[in-house]
Write a protein that holds these residues in place. Structure first.
Motif, PDB file in Angstrom:
ATOM      1  N   LEU A  18       4.934   6.685   3.405  1.00 36.73           N
ATOM      2  CA  LEU A  18       5.187   5.624   2.493  1.00 36.73           C
ATOM      3  C   LEU A  18       5.912   4.565   3.253  1.00 36.73           C
ATOM      4  CD1 LEU A  18       5.849   4.684  -0.468  1.00 36.73           C
ATOM      5  CD2 LEU A  18       8.212   5.754  -0.034  1.00 36.73           C
ATOM      6  N   THR A  19       5.305   3.275   3.012  1.00 37.27           N
ATOM      7  CA  THR A  19       5.628   2.011   3.581  1.00 37.27           C
ATOM      8  C   THR A  19       6.240   1.261   2.251  1.00 37.27           C
ATOM      9  OG1 THR A  19       4.132   2.107   5.285  1.00 37.27           O
ATOM     10  CG2 THR A  19       5.249   0.124   5.064  1.00 37.27           C
ATOM     11  N   VAL A  20       7.654   0.809   2.393  1.00 36.43           N
ATOM     12  CA  VAL A  20       7.980  -0.213   1.366  1.00 36.43           C
ATOM     13  C   VAL A  20       8.068  -1.569   1.999  1.00 36.43           C
ATOM     14  CG1 VAL A  20      10.212  -0.682   0.111  1.00 36.43           C
ATOM     15  CG2 VAL A  20       9.888   1.701   0.852  1.00 36.43           C
ATOM     16  N   THR A  21       7.236  -2.140   1.652  1.00 38.66           N
ATOM     17  CA  THR A  21       6.909  -3.441   2.074  1.00 38.66           C
ATOM     18  C   THR A  21       7.837  -4.713   1.502  1.00 38.66           C
ATOM     19  OG1 THR A  21       5.137  -4.153   0.170  1.00 38.66           O
ATOM     20  CG2 THR A  21       4.536  -3.050   2.150  1.00 38.66           C
ATOM     21  N   SER A  22       8.419  -5.667   2.407  1.00 40.09           N
ATOM     22  CA  SER A  22       9.115  -6.727   1.833  1.00 40.09           C
ATOM     23  C   SER A  22      10.369  -6.163   1.268  1.00 40.09           C
ATOM     24  CB  SER A  22       8.271  -7.774   1.139  1.00 40.09           C
ATOM     25  OG  SER A  22       9.193  -8.928   0.772  1.00 40.09           O
ATOM     26  N   ALA A  23      11.157  -5.258   1.540  1.00 39.67           N
ATOM     27  CA  ALA A  23      12.028  -4.575   0.868  1.00 39.67           C
ATOM     28  C   ALA A  23      13.223  -5.528   0.442  1.00 39.67           C
ATOM     29  CB  ALA A  23      12.755  -3.465   1.860  1.00 39.67           C
ATOM     30  N   HIS A  24      13.902  -5.260  -0.751  1.00 41.93           N
ATOM     31  CA  HIS A  24      14.798  -5.935  -1.369  1.00 41.93           C
ATOM     32  C   HIS A  24      15.703  -4.664  -1.919  1.00 41.93           C
ATOM     33  CE1 HIS A  24      13.005  -9.774  -1.563  1.00 41.93           C
ATOM     34  NE2 HIS A  24      11.767  -9.054  -1.641  1.00 41.93           N
ATOM     35  N   PRO A  25      17.114  -5.530  -1.981  1.00 42.43           N
ATOM     36  CA  PRO A  25      18.196  -4.462  -2.295  1.00 42.43           C
ATOM     37  C   PRO A  25      17.859  -3.558  -3.596  1.00 42.43           C
ATOM     38  CG  PRO A  25      18.923  -6.611  -1.921  1.00 42.43           C
ATOM     39  CD  PRO A  25      17.424  -6.784  -1.825  1.00 42.43           C
ATOM     40  N   GLU A  26      17.071  -3.991  -4.449  1.00 40.46           N
ATOM     41  CA  GLU A  26      16.968  -3.069  -5.712  1.00 40.46           C
ATOM     42  C   GLU A  26      15.748  -1.892  -5.182  1.00 40.46           C
ATOM     43  OE1 GLU A  26      16.198  -6.490  -5.548  1.00 40.46           O
ATOM     44  OE2 GLU A  26      14.241  -7.021  -6.125  1.00 40.46           O
ATOM     45  N   ASP A  27      15.250  -1.958  -4.057  1.00 41.53           N
ATOM     46  CA  ASP A  27      14.535  -0.975  -3.488  1.00 41.53           C
ATOM     47  C   ASP A  27      15.490   0.314  -2.788  1.00 41.53           C
ATOM     48  OD1 ASP A  27      12.195  -3.421  -2.584  1.00 41.53           O
ATOM     49  OD2 ASP A  27      12.091  -2.241  -4.178  1.00 41.53           O
ATOM     50  N   SER A  48      -8.107  10.045   0.763  1.00 43.03           N
ATOM     51  CA  SER A  48      -8.428   9.116  -0.363  1.00 43.03           C
ATOM     52  C   SER A  48      -7.102   8.540  -0.736  1.00 43.03           C
ATOM     53  CB  SER A  48      -8.965  10.173  -1.749  1.00 43.03           C
ATOM     54  OG  SER A  48      -7.881  10.777  -2.116  1.00 43.03           O
ATOM     55  N   LYS A  49      -7.517   7.189  -1.887  1.00 43.56           N
ATOM     56  CA  LYS A  49      -6.617   6.446  -1.941  1.00 43.56           C
ATOM     57  C   LYS A  49      -5.322   7.197  -2.826  1.00 43.56           C
ATOM     58  CE  LYS A  49      -9.127   2.158  -1.919  1.00 43.56           C
ATOM     59  NZ  LYS A  49      -9.563   1.030  -2.786  1.00 43.56           N
ATOM     60  N   ALA A  50      -4.161   6.806  -2.858  1.00 46.26           N
ATOM     61  CA  ALA A  50      -3.171   7.364  -3.597  1.00 46.26           C
ATOM     62  C   ALA A  50      -3.078   6.857  -5.137  1.00 46.26           C
ATOM     63  CB  ALA A  50      -1.814   6.966  -3.195  1.00 46.26           C
ATOM     64  N   THR A  51      -2.663   7.803  -5.995  1.00 47.80           N
ATOM     65  CA  THR A  51      -2.714   7.351  -7.573  1.00 47.80           C
ATOM     66  C   THR A  51      -1.433   7.185  -7.933  1.00 47.80           C
ATOM     67  OG1 THR A  51      -4.574   9.016  -7.816  1.00 47.80           O
ATOM     68  CG2 THR A  51      -3.254   8.331  -9.582  1.00 47.80           C
ATOM     69  N   TYR A  52      -0.982   6.058  -8.299  1.00 48.93           N
ATOM     70  CA  TYR A  52       0.183   5.320  -8.696  1.00 48.93           C
ATOM     71  C   TYR A  52       0.380   5.705 -10.003  1.00 48.93           C
ATOM     72  CZ  TYR A  52       0.345   3.222  -4.155  1.00 48.93           C
ATOM     73  OH  TYR A  52       0.054   3.088  -2.612  1.00 48.93           O
ATOM     74  N   GLU A  53       1.732   6.030 -10.230  1.00 46.64           N
ATOM     75  CA  GLU A  53       2.218   6.267 -11.886  1.00 46.64           C
ATOM     76  C   GLU A  53       2.465   4.909 -12.573  1.00 46.64           C
ATOM     77  OE1 GLU A  53       2.958   9.386 -13.390  1.00 46.64           O
ATOM     78  OE2 GLU A  53       1.649   9.725 -11.599  1.00 46.64           O
ATOM     79  N   GLN A  54       2.424   4.778 -13.650  1.00 45.33           N
ATOM     80  CA  GLN A  54       2.400   3.510 -14.365  1.00 45.33           C
ATOM     81  C   GLN A  54       3.895   2.822 -13.798  1.00 45.33           C
ATOM     82  OE1 GLN A  54       2.123   4.251 -18.409  1.00 45.33           O
ATOM     83  NE2 GLN A  54       1.800   1.982 -18.896  1.00 45.33           N
ATOM     84  N   GLY A  55       3.756   1.524 -13.798  1.00 44.57           N
ATOM     85  CA  GLY A  55       5.000   0.703 -13.226  1.00 44.57           C
ATOM     86  C   GLY A  55       5.280   0.843 -11.917  1.00 44.57           C
ATOM     87  N   VAL A  56       4.524   1.578 -10.989  1.00 42.02           N
ATOM     88  CA  VAL A  56       4.817   1.695  -9.558  1.00 42.02           C
ATOM     89  C   VAL A  56       3.898   0.419  -8.966  1.00 42.02           C
ATOM     90  CG1 VAL A  56       4.793   2.980  -7.441  1.00 42.02           C
ATOM     91  CG2 VAL A  56       5.595   3.731  -9.688  1.00 42.02           C
ATOM     92  N   GLU A  57       4.462  -0.429  -8.232  1.00 46.76           N
ATOM     93  CA  GLU A  57       3.489  -1.331  -7.495  1.00 46.76           C
ATOM     94  C   GLU A  57       2.781  -0.833  -6.435  1.00 46.76           C
ATOM     95  OE1 GLU A  57       7.045  -4.416  -8.172  1.00 46.76           O
ATOM     96  OE2 GLU A  57       5.250  -5.421  -7.062  1.00 46.76           O
ATOM     97  N   LYS A  58       1.673  -0.724  -6.466  1.00 46.37           N
ATOM     98  CA  LYS A  58       1.011  -0.058  -5.212  1.00 46.37           C
ATOM     99  C   LYS A  58       0.977  -1.143  -3.810  1.00 46.37           C
ATOM    100  CE  LYS A  58      -3.653  -1.723  -6.643  1.00 46.37           C
ATOM    101  NZ  LYS A  58      -4.936  -1.084  -6.969  1.00 46.37           N
ATOM    102  N   ASP A  59       1.121  -2.302  -4.114  1.00 44.80           N
ATOM    103  CA  ASP A  59       1.071  -3.113  -3.035  1.00 44.80           C
ATOM    104  C   ASP A  59       2.424  -3.350  -2.432  1.00 44.80           C
ATOM    105  OD1 ASP A  59      -0.986  -5.524  -4.814  1.00 44.80           O
ATOM    106  OD2 ASP A  59      -1.620  -4.046  -3.506  1.00 44.80           O
TER     107      ASP A  59
END
Lengths: 117, 114
Positions: free
Chosen positions: A79-88, A54-65
């Motif tokens: 877990l795929t971190v898409t278009s990663a940036h230094p703050e990730d 089933s689909k994951a349930t994300y905590e508040q403030g976490v971008e599912k995309d």
């Protein structure tokens, strides 16, 4: 005891690329897997909960995309971190729980250190 | 949000001394767990105490739980240099949509000097 592995243990990538982290339960079936993020000298923050099939349930403030989670089998979540940036850049830890060896107890992986340049 | 608060944030002791770390939480819980984390590594589960238990022992570890005060303590007796690590409490909330989720405290960094 229950063993959970993560791969890779460490990854360095360029800004804008996507990174996939795997979490596997090696000797038990994990009906639920959790993904956490930890900044240096800080606590673990739950990002999302995934149940097999089933689909994951994300905590508040976490971008599912931004943080795509797939739990396609009872032993693997990614877990795929898409278009990663230094703050990730962070330490990502998964945990897995199931009916055995101890019902609903979470067993943690060793973590993946992500550095985004 | 992180509901667990731990104190002290950092603790420095000599080998052989006892180390006590405290954890407070805000909501009703199913159980409370203590974990150890060596620098840059994963979590090691130390002990779990259920909401209907008041004290639990495991080797040199003693955990107490006071649900009326919503607090727990972890005592490590006769500390060793190898006990140097960060220690986190984590609460498993009782029921509802949060079932099974753990909420971690901020952690205590323990340094044991040889």
């Amino acid at each position: 005891g229950a063993v959970v592995s993560q791969h890779p243990s460490r990854v360095i990538c360029k800004s804008g690329t996507s990174v996939k982290i795997e979490c596997r339960s090696l000797d038990f079936q994990a009906t639920t897997m959790f993904w956490y993020r930890q900044f240096p000298k800080k606590s673990l923050m739950l990002m999302a909960t995934s149940n097999e099939g089933s689909k994951a349930t994300y905590e508040q403030g976490v971008e599912k995309d931004k943080f795509l989670i797939n739990h396609a089998s009872l032993t693997l979540s990614t877990l795929t971190v898409t278009s990663a940036h230094p703050e990730d850049s962070s330490f990502y830890i998964c945990s897995a729980s199931g009916q055995t060896p101890v019902v609903n107890e979470q067993f943690f992986g060793p973590g993946t250190r992500l550095t985004v340049l | 949000s992180q509901q667990g608060e731990e104190d002290p944030q950092a603790l420095s002791i000599q080998e052989g001394e006892n180390a006590t770390m405290n954890c407070s939480y805000k909501t009703s819980i199913n159980n409370l767990q203590w974990y150890r984390q060596n620098s840059g590594r994963g979590l090691v589960h130390l002990i779990l105490i259920r909401s209907n238990e008041r004290e639990k022992h495991s080797g040199r570890l003693r955990v107490t739980l006071d649900t009326s005060k919503k607090s727990s303590s972890l005592l490590i007796t006769a500390s060793r240099a190898a006990d140097t690590a960060s220690y986190f409490c984590a609460t498993a909330r009782a029921g509802g949509t949060s079932y099974g989720k753990l909420t971690f405290g901020q952690g205590t960094i323990l340094t044991v000097h040889p």
